[in-house]
Design an enzyme around this catalytic site. Structure first.
Site, short mmCIF file in Angstrom:
data_model
loop_
_atom_site.label_atom_id
_atom_site.label_comp_id
_atom_site.label_asym_id
_atom_site.label_seq_id
_atom_site.Cartn_x
_atom_site.Cartn_y
_atom_site.Cartn_z
N ASN A 1 0.80 -1.24 0.00
CA ASN A 1 0.00 0.00 0.00
C ASN A 1 0.83 1.28 0.00
O ASN A 1 0.38 2.32 -0.46
CB ASN A 1 -1.04 -0.01 1.14
CG ASN A 1 -0.42 -0.05 2.50
OD1 ASN A 1 0.76 -0.36 2.66
ND2 ASN A 1 -1.22 0.24 3.52
N CYS B 1 -3.26 1.51 6.82
CA CYS B 1 -3.53 0.97 8.16
C CYS B 1 -4.12 2.03 9.07
O CYS B 1 -4.71 1.70 10.10
CB CYS B 1 -2.24 0.44 8.78
SG CYS B 1 -1.55 -0.88 7.80
C1 SIN Z 1 0.32 2.15 6.57
O1 SIN Z 1 -0.76 2.11 6.05
O2 SIN Z 1 0.83 1.12 7.01
C2 SIN Z 1 1.12 3.41 6.69
C3 SIN Z 1 0.35 4.65 6.60
C4 SIN Z 1 1.18 5.90 6.84
O3 SIN Z 1 2.41 5.84 6.95
O4 SIN Z 1 0.57 6.95 6.92
#
Ligand code: SIN
Length: 479
Positions: free
Chosen positions: A155, A288
């Site tokens: 992602n 996440c």
């Molecule tokens: C993630 O989705 O693992 C990271 C998101 C972020 O660094 O903002």
């Protein structure tokens, strides 16, 4: 499926300072079109093992290289990443589907970890401790842990690499990286630029391959690996942690989330809607820290729902390379099916569909808003990882906080309020590693990123990010 291989995409893995094509290859697919854009080396367990051996051989030399020199090479890597911003961003959009504007922002974000840790490595301070016995001097020093295995997700094809690899390399560790098989090309480009920056052979290695289970097992059980850093699902993290326990490795895990976003009666509703769009639709909801559950207080529920729905209807969905696109496809069929199942389950449970609610062509899903979702819906308990806003209603502050905390996850949480006292109280009571107060975006290189509960262990970025790759050694001098 049609094939449209891009010319300039890198296709070689990187082990011990050499680019290797591998005997077997696997296809990399553009999720926006279904086209094969390139193929990457399909390496396996034996290649992983060799890369670990090479990283182990390279470690003493790199560890003993003075920090100024290490920092210079890391800084050079930063400059090369920035100089290749357009190329990196285009590659990211092709293999992950994220809108080009987000890929460009990710190059800045990803490179900022490299710049930060190039500097921060010079500040890996120890301490002097007042001794309890006359004639003794007690001090601590920080030393690199050794070979690091990094396993990164699709992602954020660049930033999740640099957030781990930059502090590891800057602090004097060597690294074997296994990037996600959906997005290996950005990682291979990153390796090429690291080679140009001048890291000695074996210091940074990138092994691509489809055998996630076998390679993951080798990286987490091989005795020469002293630290494992993983970003991905809680389920996989649990397995990797159990594997790593066999040889008591140091572990950092950045796992799943189920972020709540609370809107209190005293919130600035327009600001909350803007924050909601950022917090929900970045990478089509596939982060996440994406908002998964919107808890809206009774008094502002209808106003928030109406304004959010209007904003969501305006979002442009499409191929990330097309102008003005804000929402790309889901990464694959499984991702799409999960979104469909969550929306159907919420509607079956009595939720009102305010907009969206349907799969589009290919891997695209309509940006969706659901109101009055039941607390027992799947959406309330599992990370949806898609462009769906699920709105739940609450009456009192206490009830809102209890609903927000009713999950085994604890990565990010967000809330909107204009009451200063409430801001402090709610921020302290939310069970999460990070809290966005009147903002939908908390991530940056200088702040500690990480979760509590089953969202993970350890912190990435900030001065704490370096601690994860060093050990404290205590020295007791006696006269
Ligand atoms: C993630 O989705 O693992 C990271 C998101 C972020 O660094 O903002």
């Amino acid at each position: 499926m049609t094939t449209k291989t891009e010319n300039r995409l890198p296709t070689a893995a990187y082990v011990n300072g050499k680019f290797i094509s591998g005997h077997k290859k696997f296809n990399v697919i553009n999720p926006a079109t279904g086209e094969v854009i390139a193929s990457a080396p399909d390496l396996g367990v034996a290649d992983c093992k060799k890369a670990i051996d090479d990283a182990h051989t390279a470690w003493p030399g790199w560890r003993d290289t003075d920090v100024t020199q290490r920092s210079r090479i890391v800084q050079k890597w930063y400059e090369l990443l920035m100089a290749h911003k357009d190329e990196l961003a285009r590659t990211m959009t092709l293999e992950s589907g994220k809108p080009l504007s987000e890929s460009l922002a990710e190059v800045d974000y990803g490179a900022s970890f490299v710049e930060w840790f190039a500097e921060e490595a010079k500040r890996a301070y120890g301490e002097s401790i007042p001794a309890t016995k006359t004639g003794q001097r007690l001090i601590t020093i920080r030393q690199p842990v050794g070979v690091v295995a990094a396993i990164t997700p699709w992602n954020f094809p660049l930033a999740m690499i640099t957030r781990k690899v930059a502090p590891a390399l800057a602090s004097g560790c060597t690294v074997v990286l296994r990037p996600a098989s959906q997005t290996p090309l950005t990682a291979l480009m990153v390796a090429k630029l690291a080679h140009q920056a001048g890291f000695p052979p074996g210091v940074f290695n990138v092994v691509t391959g489809k055998d996630s289970k076998g390679m993951g097992e080798e990286l987490t059980t091989n005795e020469l690996v002293r630290k494992i850093s993983f970003t991905g699902s809680t389920e996989v993290g649990r397995t990797l942690m159990a594997n790593a326990a066999r040889t008591i490795k140091k572990v950092s895990l950045e796992l799943g989330g189920n972020a709540p976003f609370l809107v209190f009666d005293d919130a600035d509703i327009d600001a909350a809607v803007a924050g909601a769009i950022t917090g929900k639709f970045r990478n089509s909801g596939q982060t996440c820290v994406s908002v998964n559950r919107f808890y809206v207080q009774d008094g502002v529920f209808d106003a928030f729902a109406e304004k959010l729905t209007t904003a969501v209807k305006e979002l442009k969905v499409g191929n990330g390379l097309d102008n003005g696109v804000q929402v790309g496809p889901l990464i694959n069929r499984d991702g799409l099916e999960k979104v469909k199942a969550h929306v159907e389950d919420a509607i079956d449970g009595g939720a009102r569909l305010l907009t969206g609610g349907k799969a589009m062509e290919g891997l695209f899903y309509e940006p969706t808003v659901l109101a009055d979702v039941s607390p027992s819906a799947l959406l309330a308990h599992e990370e949806t990882f898609g462009p769906v806003c699920a709105l739940f209603r609450f009456k009192t502050e206490k009830e809102g906080i209890a609903m927000a905390n009713d999950t085994e996850f604890g990565l990010a949480a967000y809330f909107y309020s204009r009451d200063v006292n409430r801001c402090w109280q709610v921020a302290e009571q939310l069970e999460s590693g990070m809290v966005g107060i009147n903002t939908g975006l908390v991530s940056n290189a200088v702040a500690p990123f990480g979760g509590v509960k089953q969202s993970g262990i350890g912190r990435e970025g900030s001065k704490h990010g370096l601690d994860e790759y060093t050990e404290i050694k205590y020295l007791c001098f006696s006269e």
